[in-house]
Design an enzyme around this catalytic site. Structure first.
Site, PDB file in Angstrom:
ATOM      1  N   ASP A 126       0.857  -1.190   0.000  1.00 45.14           N
ATOM      2  CA  ASP A 126       0.000   0.000   0.000  1.00 45.14           C
ATOM      3  C   ASP A 126       0.891   1.237   0.000  1.00 45.14           C
ATOM      4  O   ASP A 126       1.260   1.749   1.042  1.00 45.14           O
ATOM      5  CB  ASP A 126      -0.913  -0.018   1.223  1.00 45.14           C
ATOM      6  CG  ASP A 126      -1.882   1.156   1.242  1.00 45.14           C
ATOM      7  OD1 ASP A 126      -2.645   1.307   0.283  1.00 45.14           O
ATOM      8  OD2 ASP A 126      -1.870   1.925   2.230  1.00 45.14           O
ATOM      9  N   ILE A 127       1.243   1.686  -1.192  1.00 47.74           N
ATOM     10  CA  ILE A 127       2.117   2.854  -1.357  1.00 47.74           C
ATOM     11  C   ILE A 127       1.344   3.886  -2.166  1.00 47.74           C
ATOM     12  O   ILE A 127       1.198   3.754  -3.374  1.00 47.74           O
ATOM     13  CB  ILE A 127       3.424   2.464  -2.075  1.00 47.74           C
ATOM     14  CG1 ILE A 127       4.207   1.449  -1.233  1.00 47.74           C
ATOM     15  CG2 ILE A 127       4.271   3.707  -2.355  1.00 47.74           C
ATOM     16  CD1 ILE A 127       5.439   0.901  -1.920  1.00 47.74           C
ATOM     17  N   GLU A 128       0.826   4.900  -1.487  1.00 49.45           N
ATOM     18  CA  GLU A 128      -0.036   5.876  -2.157  1.00 49.45           C
ATOM     19  C   GLU A 128       0.687   7.213  -2.302  1.00 49.45           C
ATOM     20  O   GLU A 128       0.125   8.265  -2.038  1.00 49.45           O
ATOM     21  CB  GLU A 128      -1.345   6.005  -1.387  1.00 49.45           C
ATOM     22  CG  GLU A 128      -2.087   4.681  -1.254  1.00 49.45           C
ATOM     23  CD  GLU A 128      -3.379   4.787  -0.460  1.00 49.45           C
ATOM     24  OE1 GLU A 128      -4.030   5.843  -0.537  1.00 49.45           O
ATOM     25  OE2 GLU A 128      -3.728   3.820   0.238  1.00 49.45           O
ATOM     26  N   GLN A 129       1.950   7.140  -2.722  1.00 52.08           N
ATOM     27  CA  GLN A 129       2.795   8.327  -2.789  1.00 52.08           C
ATOM     28  C   GLN A 129       2.888   8.862  -4.218  1.00 52.08           C
ATOM     29  O   GLN A 129       2.703   8.131  -5.179  1.00 52.08           O
ATOM     30  CB  GLN A 129       4.190   7.984  -2.260  1.00 52.08           C
ATOM     31  CG  GLN A 129       4.184   7.509  -0.805  1.00 52.08           C
ATOM     32  CD  GLN A 129       5.479   6.809  -0.422  1.00 52.08           C
ATOM     33  OE1 GLN A 129       6.560   7.253  -0.775  1.00 52.08           O
ATOM     34  NE2 GLN A 129       5.371   5.698   0.301  1.00 52.08           N
TER      35      GLN A 129
END
Length: 367
Positions: A126-129
């Protein structure tokens, strides 16, 4: 000491500890429940859990995967395995770090060791960058997903590696990812079909968290990229947004404050998130009662707070979720899931129990 040297030292110290933990007695009533789940069901129901013990009341007849985004709970792991459901780690990391291949290898090794120690079945990345299309992070992110999948599949038989993506691949929140490459590199994508007002480019007005047509447009974009529908799991929201109305028109159009986000002049940050259990307690005493917006295929209501300010709340309910579940079935998507399962009311109250059962029931695709 260089970053890579520090990472290697940390890994050398951590891995033996994790291996010893993994070798300890299984915390479950039966040792077989500590073994990874190996089979894959045809239809995925992917659940995010953020902690506490509400999981005891989930509809386990449907669940295939639980992503643990709260504190690890060995009791949850044992119970999920008894129901044939996977329990997976949360994977989050600063993108600036993963440009370094040594860092990636260390991060993956630590996650695999942790999963083994906790008798888990994989990881949800979960990498929402933000990522710029021309940046080194663009390629590094795809490499991280590919290497994580290879590491988990090699070390834990039957393990599952998934990646969370925005509702559309079209640069949402300045996330330029190699979506086809990432889809190929992992088991499937969890499409976060919510927070779709994170960037409002038109009028600054309250709107649905996941408007039906807008949501489906996002899937069309993914499919046109050549991503198989079997690589897509639809994520739906079990929460809504509460907005203060600067003005509420006779047609129920709620003007909201201008809160910019990643280049857009307005966003859902003008409101705040509200779990479905709170919404159900408030809607019947609201000014308007539950209303249905035909254009967005979503419910909403208006209420006054103690200071007299008007609010508008947009949310999803069994009616709006069932429409999306039918799309999942019709287009052959891998499955459906939600953020997050803790949002419902699992008390003994009869009405709450009925409402909760209806929300779980809406996940079952109907045509």
């Amino acid at each position: 000491m260089a970053l890579s040297d520090l990472l290697e030292l940390t890994l050398l110290l951590l891995l033996p500890l994790l291996e010893r933990l993994s070798a300890e007695d299984c915390p479950c009533s039966e040792a077989s429940l500590c073994r990874p789940i190996r089979h894959h069901r045809d239809f995925e129901v992917f659940v995010f859990d953020v902690g506490q013990k509400t999981w005891k009341s989930y509809d386990w007849s449907q669940i295939t995967t639980v992503a643990v985004f709260g504190k690890y709970d060995s009791e949850l792991m044992c119970y999920a395995h008894s129901k044939g459901a996977r329990v997976v780690l949360k994977g989050d990391v600063a993108l600036k770090d993963i440009i370094n291949p040594t860092f990636r290898a260390s991060w993956i090794a630590q996650k695999v060791a942790l999963a083994k120690a906790q008798h888990m079945d994989g990881i949800n990345i979960d990498i929402e960058q933000e990522v710029d299309c021309s940046s080194p992070e663009y390629e590094a992110l795809t490499a991280l997903v590919r290497e994580t999948t290879e590491g988990f599949h090699r070390e834990i038989e039957g393990s599952q590696v998934t990646f969370d993506v925005a509702w559309s691949p079209k640069g949402i929140d300045k996330r330029c990812y190699n979506y086809t490459g990432i889809a190929d590199a992992c088991d499937f994508l969890f499409v976060m079909s919510y927070d779709e007002q994170s960037q409002i480019w038109s009028e600054c007005i309250a709107a649905a968290n996941a408007p039906y047509n807008q949501t489906l447009t996002g899937y069309g974009d993914y499919l046109r990229m050549g991503i198989s529908p079997r690589k897509l799991v639809m994520g739906i929201p079990w929460y809504g947004y509460d907005y203060i109305c600067l003005n509420l028109s006779k047609d129920d159009v709620c003007a909201i404050a201008k809160v910019p986000f990643r280049g857009a002049p307005c966003s859902d940050a003008a409101g705040h998130q509200v779990p479905y259990r709170v919404i159900m307690k408030q809607v019947n005493s609201s000014v308007s009662g539950s209303q249905w917006n035909q254009d967005q295929q979503a419910p909403y209501y208006n209420y006054k707070d103690p200071t007299g300010r008007l609010h508008q709340v947009w949310y999803d309910n069994p009616r709006s979720i069932s429409l999306k579940a039918a799309f999942v079935k019709h287009y052959g998507l891998r499955g459906i899931g939600m953020w997050n399962a803790n949002c419902l009311d699992y008390s003994d109250d009869a009405l709450a129990r009925e409402q909760t059962e209806e929300m779980w029931g809406a996940l079952r695709p109907r045509l």
